[in-house]
Design a protein around this motif. Structure first.
Motif, PDB file in Angstrom:
ATOM      1  N   GLN A  64       0.834  -1.205   0.000  1.00 32.28           N
ATOM      2  CA  GLN A  64       0.000   0.000   0.000  1.00 32.28           C
ATOM      3  C   GLN A  64       0.868   1.255   0.000  1.00 32.28           C
ATOM      4  N   ARG A  65       1.874   1.275   0.879  1.00 34.78           N
ATOM      5  CA  ARG A  65       2.749   2.442   0.986  1.00 34.78           C
ATOM      6  C   ARG A  65       3.488   2.697  -0.331  1.00 34.78           C
ATOM      7  N   ARG A  66       3.996   1.632  -0.925  1.00 37.44           N
ATOM      8  CA  ARG A  66       4.733   1.788  -2.182  1.00 37.44           C
ATOM      9  C   ARG A  66       3.817   2.270  -3.305  1.00 37.44           C
ATOM     10  N   ALA A  67       2.593   1.759  -3.357  1.00 38.52           N
ATOM     11  CA  ALA A  67       1.640   2.202  -4.379  1.00 38.52           C
ATOM     12  C   ALA A  67       1.288   3.673  -4.180  1.00 38.52           C
ATOM     13  N   ARG A  68       1.068   4.073  -2.940  1.00 42.47           N
ATOM     14  CA  ARG A  68       0.757   5.482  -2.669  1.00 42.47           C
ATOM     15  C   ARG A  68       1.912   6.377  -3.103  1.00 42.47           C
ATOM     16  N   SER A  69       3.121   5.971  -2.791  1.00 45.79           N
ATOM     17  CA  SER A  69       4.295   6.758  -3.194  1.00 45.79           C
ATOM     18  C   SER A  69       4.398   6.855  -4.709  1.00 45.79           C
ATOM     19  N   GLU A  70       4.203   5.731  -5.376  1.00 46.35           N
ATOM     20  CA  GLU A  70       4.321   5.689  -6.830  1.00 46.35           C
ATOM     21  C   GLU A  70       3.330   6.635  -7.510  1.00 46.35           C
ATOM     22  N   PHE A  71       2.152   6.785  -6.914  1.00 51.74           N
ATOM     23  CA  PHE A  71       1.121   7.612  -7.534  1.00 51.74           C
ATOM     24  C   PHE A  71       0.995   8.990  -6.889  1.00 51.74           C
ATOM     25  N   GLY A  72       2.024   9.397  -6.149  1.00 54.77           N
ATOM     26  CA  GLY A  72       2.076  10.746  -5.600  1.00 54.77           C
ATOM     27  C   GLY A  72       1.239  10.985  -4.358  1.00 54.77           C
ATOM     28  N   ASP A  73       0.757   9.927  -3.741  1.00 53.28           N
ATOM     29  CA  ASP A  73      -0.012  10.067  -2.504  1.00 53.28           C
ATOM     30  C   ASP A  73       0.912   9.891  -1.299  1.00 53.28           C
ATOM     31  N   ASN A  74       0.424  10.268  -0.158  1.00 51.30           N
ATOM     32  CA  ASN A  74       1.188  10.174   1.079  1.00 51.30           C
ATOM     33  C   ASN A  74       1.215   8.723   1.565  1.00 51.30           C
ATOM     34  N   PRO A  75       2.377   8.085   1.609  1.00 51.66           N
ATOM     35  CA  PRO A  75       2.438   6.689   2.061  1.00 51.66           C
ATOM     36  C   PRO A  75       2.045   6.526   3.534  1.00 51.66           C
ATOM     37  N   ASP A  76       2.155   7.594   4.314  1.00 50.05           N
ATOM     38  CA  ASP A  76       1.797   7.507   5.729  1.00 50.05           C
ATOM     39  C   ASP A  76       0.293   7.369   5.946  1.00 50.05           C
ATOM     40  N   GLU A  77      -0.489   7.535   4.889  1.00 50.94           N
ATOM     41  CA  GLU A  77      -1.931   7.347   5.000  1.00 50.94           C
ATOM     42  C   GLU A  77      -2.336   5.881   4.815  1.00 50.94           C
ATOM     43  N   ALA A  78      -1.404   5.027   4.428  1.00 48.40           N
ATOM     44  CA  ALA A  78      -1.685   3.595   4.327  1.00 48.40           C
ATOM     45  C   ALA A  78      -1.952   3.062   5.733  1.00 48.40           C
ATOM     46  N   ARG A  79      -2.863   2.133   5.825  1.00 46.03           N
ATOM     47  CA  ARG A  79      -3.241   1.584   7.122  1.00 46.03           C
ATOM     48  C   ARG A  79      -3.187   0.067   7.107  1.00 46.03           C
ATOM     49  N   LEU A  80      -2.854  -0.486   8.246  1.00 48.30           N
ATOM     50  CA  LEU A  80      -2.852  -1.931   8.420  1.00 48.30           C
ATOM     51  C   LEU A  80      -4.287  -2.423   8.277  1.00 48.30           C
ATOM     52  N   ARG A  81      -4.503  -3.319   7.346  1.00 46.68           N
ATOM     53  CA  ARG A  81      -5.855  -3.835   7.110  1.00 46.68           C
ATOM     54  C   ARG A  81      -6.129  -5.004   8.057  1.00 46.68           C
ATOM     55  N   PRO A  82      -7.402  -5.227   8.350  1.00 42.66           N
ATOM     56  CA  PRO A  82      -7.762  -6.356   9.225  1.00 42.66           C
ATOM     57  C   PRO A  82      -7.296  -7.685   8.635  1.00 42.66           C
ATOM     58  N   ALA A  83      -6.973  -8.602   9.503  1.00 44.92           N
ATOM     59  CA  ALA A  83      -6.483  -9.910   9.077  1.00 44.92           C
ATOM     60  C   ALA A  83      -7.468 -10.588   8.131  1.00 44.92           C
ATOM     61  N   ALA A  84      -8.757 -10.507   8.413  1.00 48.30           N
ATOM     62  CA  ALA A  84      -9.755 -11.168   7.568  1.00 48.30           C
ATOM     63  C   ALA A  84      -9.713 -10.622   6.143  1.00 48.30           C
ATOM     64  N   GLN A  85      -9.489  -9.343   6.009  1.00 46.93           N
ATOM     65  CA  GLN A  85      -9.429  -8.740   4.678  1.00 46.93           C
ATOM     66  C   GLN A  85      -8.174  -9.173   3.941  1.00 46.93           C
ATOM     67  N   VAL A  86      -7.044  -9.126   4.605  1.00 48.72           N
ATOM     68  CA  VAL A  86      -5.776  -9.491   3.975  1.00 48.72           C
ATOM     69  C   VAL A  86      -5.762 -10.971   3.628  1.00 48.72           C
ATOM     70  N   GLU A  87      -6.228 -11.794   4.506  1.00 44.89           N
ATOM     71  CA  GLU A  87      -6.215 -13.235   4.267  1.00 44.89           C
ATOM     72  C   GLU A  87      -7.211 -13.638   3.185  1.00 44.89           C
ATOM     73  N   ALA A  88      -8.225 -12.846   2.927  1.00 45.51           N
ATOM     74  CA  ALA A  88      -9.204 -13.149   1.890  1.00 45.51           C
ATOM     75  C   ALA A  88      -8.613 -12.980   0.499  1.00 45.51           C
ATOM     76  N   TYR A  89      -7.488 -12.287   0.365  1.00 42.42           N
ATOM     77  CA  TYR A  89      -6.866 -12.087  -0.945  1.00 42.42           C
ATOM     78  C   TYR A  89      -6.415 -13.399  -1.564  1.00 42.42           C
ATOM     79  N   ASP A  90      -6.137 -14.392  -0.734  1.00 40.48           N
ATOM     80  CA  ASP A  90      -5.668 -15.677  -1.245  1.00 40.48           C
ATOM     81  C   ASP A  90      -6.776 -16.437  -1.963  1.00 40.48           C
ATOM     82  N   SER A  91      -8.007 -16.084  -1.681  1.00 38.20           N
ATOM     83  CA  SER A  91      -9.146 -16.806  -2.251  1.00 38.20           C
ATOM     84  C   SER A  91      -9.357 -16.487  -3.701  1.00 38.20           C
TER      85      SER A  91
END
Length: 91
Positions: A64-91
Motif C-alpha cells: 500500500q505504501r509503495r503504491a501510494r508513493s508511486e502515484f504521488g499520494d502520502n504513504p503515511d496514510e496507508a493503514r494496516l488492514r484487518p487480518a480477515a481482509q488481507v487473508e481473503a486475498y488468497d481466495s
C-alpha cells in the motif's frame, strides 16, 4: 489498537521491511522447533498461524505504501488492514 497496529502506523518502508525480516526469522525458528519436537505443538501452531497473518498484513501495508508513493499520494496514510481482509486475498 494493538501494539503491532500502532507500530505499523508510525513506520517507514524500511522499518516495515525490517519487521517482516524479523518475523520471517521467528517463523523459521518456530518451524524448526516444531519439526524437532522442541515446541508444544498446539501452542506453537497457534503462534505460527498468528505470525503468518502478521507477516501477510505487513506485506500488504508495505505494498500500500509503495503504491501510494508511486502515484504521488502520502504513504503515511496507508493503514494496516484487518487480518480477515488481507487473508481473503488468497481466495
Amino acid at each position: 489498537m494493538s501494539e503491532f497496529q500502532q507500530r505499523s502506523r508510525q513506520s517507514t518502508d524500511a522499518d516495515i521491511l525490517a519487521e517482516i525480516n524479523t518475523m520471517v526469522e521467528a517463523e523459521r525458528t518456530l518451524r524448526d522447533r516444531l519439526a524437532s519436537g522442541q515446541a508444544e505443538a498446539d501452542q506453537a501452531q497457534k503462534d505460527l498461524a498468528a505470525l503468518e497473518v502478521r507477516i501477510d498484513q505487513s506485506w500488504d501495508l508495505l505494498r500500500q505504501r509503495r503504491a501510494r508513493s508511486e502515484f504521488g499520494d502520502n504513504p503515511d496514510e496507508a493503514r494496516l488492514r484487518p487480518a480477515a481482509q488481507v487473508e481473503a486475498y488468497d481466495s
